[in-house]
Write an enzyme that holds these catalytic residues in place. Structure first.
Site, PDB file in Angstrom:
ATOM      1  N   PRO A  67      79.872  33.696  77.516  1.00 33.96           N
ATOM      2  CA  PRO A  67      79.734  34.887  78.193  1.00 33.96           C
ATOM      3  C   PRO A  67      79.426  34.856  79.684  1.00 33.96           C
ATOM      4  CG  PRO A  67      77.814  34.209  76.485  1.00 33.96           C
ATOM      5  CD  PRO A  67      79.049  33.608  76.252  1.00 33.96           C
ATOM      6  N   TRP A  81      92.222  15.469  86.830  1.00 34.34           N
ATOM      7  CA  TRP A  81      90.933  15.596  86.473  1.00 34.34           C
ATOM      8  C   TRP A  81      90.123  16.805  87.618  1.00 34.34           C
ATOM      9  CZ3 TRP A  81      88.586  14.627  81.613  1.00 34.34           C
ATOM     10  CH2 TRP A  81      89.710  13.538  80.599  1.00 34.34           C
ATOM     11  N   ASP A  93      87.377  40.231  76.012  1.00 35.79           N
ATOM     12  CA  ASP A  93      85.992  40.895  76.222  1.00 35.79           C
ATOM     13  C   ASP A  93      85.069  39.561  75.494  1.00 35.79           C
ATOM     14  OD1 ASP A  93      87.135  42.989  77.323  1.00 35.79           O
ATOM     15  OD2 ASP A  93      87.917  43.898  75.452  1.00 35.79           O
ATOM     16  N   VAL A 304      76.236  32.754  67.103  1.00 36.04           N
ATOM     17  CA  VAL A 304      75.650  30.964  66.184  1.00 36.04           C
ATOM     18  C   VAL A 304      76.107  31.144  65.248  1.00 36.04           C
ATOM     19  CG1 VAL A 304      73.560  29.998  66.553  1.00 36.04           C
ATOM     20  CG2 VAL A 304      74.092  31.629  68.405  1.00 36.04           C
ATOM     21  N   ASP A 327      70.422  18.892  56.715  1.00 33.89           N
ATOM     22  CA  ASP A 327      68.909  18.055  57.278  1.00 33.89           C
ATOM     23  C   ASP A 327      67.716  19.139  58.511  1.00 33.89           C
ATOM     24  OD1 ASP A 327      67.483  15.787  58.385  1.00 33.89           O
ATOM     25  OD2 ASP A 327      68.478  16.805  60.562  1.00 33.89           O
ATOM     26  N   GLU A 381      66.468  19.456  52.594  1.00 32.02           N
ATOM     27  CA  GLU A 381      65.859  18.377  52.543  1.00 32.02           C
ATOM     28  C   GLU A 381      64.948  19.526  53.377  1.00 32.02           C
ATOM     29  OE1 GLU A 381      64.872  15.036  56.188  1.00 32.02           O
ATOM     30  OE2 GLU A 381      65.296  16.786  56.690  1.00 32.02           O
TER      31      GLU A 381
END
Length: 672
Positions: A67, A81, A93, A304, A327, A381
């Site tokens: 974003p 490259w 968007d 996320v 973990d 864990e």
């Protein structure tokens, strides 16, 4: 709504009912938002099918979420490259960037990456959803690699599902699984190590370091590329073949999944991906882990959540993994990450330090995992003992099937370090091995990879120390080694047979692998000497390691085949501190231990249910390094105490010092 069953099971949680219910409502609100009743959470966890590089018609499509970026170019050999206009992504968007391009631009095994421009800088980046990342051996630079083989992998595991309730886990690291001083491969593990695990009787393999990580010495815990299987061990097809072959043997495969943090590297990982520090991670200091020198995910941000949940779905579907060992769960649960924090009462769990975003994420993750694969194995864990870790989300818990009993190896190390075995307390041993929260099942273990790392010592090395260098030949007697071998067997046997769910062993510890684990680094001149497993020691019939290997194989196969872990609860029959005798039962199975360093007891009376008993496992067998002092052939009959059945029954056994037994009560035939 009715009271959550987690609160009903544990009245001590009542003062914290508000916090628990608020977390649960957050979780339920998100499920409703996703449309979970119509598999909405599975669709929400489909980012990997949209973002990244994909064939599209007669060409390719590539998408990325960035974003804060001002410009993004796809670069590779096709552009020398350099960022060129014809490979510039178009901004859509919601921070999404997209490009379509011809099929002949990229082919299987070509390298590519992104050139990202933001307001005050630029940088090369590896796509967040890259499924294959490799390192140039000369420049050491990482790049994404096109992985589109003409022939898809042919799975033959017939939709394998774990057919057992009690995972007996073999924790393994592919790279250090070979005896040679090098990085092992998926293929070598499949051909050389998988048969060993199968013979040893373990029903689950837990693979470490699968997700790509820039630094080999991180043991795989500083992940850079969450959707890429580490290329240092081979190709994706090699890993799929490993899982496929394990399934054909009836062995489940779970992987260490690292969602507790991410490597802070910027060119290889997600940090400052679009020029901002908080794209994937918490803003400010909260986005940095003070102990691990890494980044902390923002579990409250939808993008996320979608990234991490998609990661959970990806490994289950693409590689047929059977679940995860999550973990660093403790680090996720609290703003203080559990650092320098003693959890002494319930208020410590609910003192305002909880990261509710992380709690809700873990509930969503476990719900998703079991929606995709109902018999998946999910292990936390988690060392703080957080209430509800092992309860389903619908009951107010986090949804893990099991929690690692991390206090057990700490207990054994403390006991070995601080007390001679003649002072070990039988009641304390039983208590420490059997304590758990009422709603959870646990994975017991005497030691894992943590206890084997450089700077620490394995149990066998603590017991034997320098004697291991000179007295492990069967022709070389040593009282120190005799003690070490006997206690090594007893510690494992009592830890396994008291387990309230499952058991774990780290690769090589079953035969008393000597010394420690140390990955190549500058401090050891980049040596692989201690980043391998010396299987030749266990295979050498002139060495005592073979005894420990034989005992572990017999122990695991006995417990798995006889389903010793199934009957619950575990009842203590006897804990005699003077004699160092510990006896307990689970259903018809009777476990008898003499921890005394020197005293053996003939006709020792053990309180039991009336009946006849058969010895299934005896640690004193000569093929296990014992002294063959017990006659294992006959059935043992209980007798009334003092000749009066009203006083109960007892079993009289000869109990040699430092010996452990598993017996089973033989069912009495029905008379018709």
């Amino acid at each position: 709504m009715s009271k959550l069953s987690l609160l009903e099971k544990d009245a001590w949680l009542s003062p914290h009912q508000g916090a628990i219910e608020a977390t649960f409502h957050n979780y339920k609100d998100l499920l409703d938002e996703f449309g979970d009743s119509h598999d909405g959470i599975v669709n929400f966890a489909g980012n990997h099918l949209f973002f990244g590089l994909h064939p599209y018609g007669d060409g390719w499509v590539f998408r990325e979420w960035a974003p804060n970026a001002k410009k993004i170019h796809l670069i590779g050999d096709f552009s020398n490259w350099q960022p060129v206009e014809s490979y510039r992504l178009q901004q859509k968007d919601h921070g999404i960037w997209e490009i379509f391009f011809p099929a002949n631009t990229l082919k299987h095994m070509d390298l590519y990456k992104l050139y990202v421009e933001w307001e005050f800088g630029t940088g090369h980046r590896i796509p967040a959803y890259a499924k294959r990342v490799i390192q140039d051996p000369q420049t050491l630079i990482f790049s994404a690699q096109v992985w589109q083989p003409q022939t898809p992998f042919n799975w033959t595991d017939n939709d394998f599902q774990p057919a057992f309730k009690h995972p007996v886990i073999y924790e393994a690291h592919v790279g250090m699984a070979e005896k040679d001083e090098k990085v092992g491969t998926y293929k070598e593990f499949t051909n050389n190590i998988l048969p060993r695990i199968n013979e040893a009787g373990y029903n689950v393999i837990q693979l470490m370091a699968v997700q790509e990580h820039p630094y080999y010495g991180s043991f795989g815990y500083h992940v850079s590329n969450f959707f890429a299987a580490s290329s240092r061990f081979g190709t994706p097809e090699d890993l799929k073949e490993l899982v496929n072959r394990a399934h054909e043997l009836g062995i489940a495969v779970i992987m260490d999944i690292v969602h507790s943090h991410a490597v802070k590297n910027e060119e290889e990982g997600l940090s400052r991906f679009d020029g901002t520090l908080d794209q994937y991670f918490y803003p400010g200091d909260r986005g940095f882990h003070p102990a691990w020198d890494s980044r902390c995910f923002d579990y409250g941000k939808k993008e996320v959540q979608a990234f991490l949940l998609s990661n959970c779905r990806f490994w289950l579907e693409e590689y047929h993994f059977d679940g995860y060992r999550f973990d660093g769960v403790t680090s996720m649960l609290y703003h203080h990450h559990g650092l320098e924090k003693a959890f002494t009462n319930y208020n410590d769990y609910f003192d305002g330090s909880q990261d509710r975003n992380a709690l809700v994420y873990l509930m969503l993750a476990n719900h998703l995992i079991h929606k995709i694969k109902p018999k998946a194995i999910s292990v936390a864990e988690e060392m703080s003992g957080f209430p509800g870790t092992g309860a389903p989300p619908e009951e107010g818990g986090l949804g893990f099937n099991f929690r690692l009993s991390m206090g057990v190896p700490d207990f054994w190390i403390k006991l070995i370090k601080e007390l001679p075995d003649e002072d070990w307390d039988m009641g304390t041993i039983f208590h420490e091995l059997t304590q758990h929260r009422p709603e959870e099942r646990t994975i017991s273990y005497a030691e894992s990879h943590d206890q084997a790392l450089v700077g620490d010592k394995t149990i066998i090395f603590r017991l034997a120390d320098k004697e291991m260098y000179d007295f492990m030949s069967k022709d070389t007697p040593s009282l120190v080694i005799d003690r070490a071998i006997a206690l090594h067997k007893l510690i494992r046997l009592v830890t396994l047979t008291t387990a309230n769910g499952g058991y774990l062993n780290f690769m090589g510890n079953e035969f008393g692998h000597p010394e420690w684990i140390d990955f190549p680094r500058e401090g050891n001149n980049w040596s692989y000497k201690y980043a391998r497993r010396q299987w030749n020691l266990a295979d050498d019939k002139t060495l005592k390691y073979e005894w420990l290997k034989a005992f572990d194989t017999a122990m695991i196969n006995t417990v798995v085949e006889e389903k010793v872990l199934t009957p619950l609860p575990v009842y203590q029959n006897l804990a005699n501190e003077g004699d160092k005798i510990l006896v307990f039962n689970r259903g018809d199975f009777l476990m008898v231990f003499n921890f005394h360093p020197s005293a053996s007891f003939p006709d020792y009376g053990i309180p039991v249910a009336p009946g006849k008993y058969k010895i299934l496992l005896n640690s004193d067998r000569p093929e296990y390094g014992g002294f063959d002092r017990i006659d294992q052939a006959p059935l043992y009959f209980s007798e009334p105490v003092g000749g009066n059945p009203k006083n109960g029954h007892q079993l009289k056994l000869y109990l040699p010092n430092r010996t452990g037994l598993i017996l089973r009560k033989i069912p009495t035939p029905r008379v018709h």
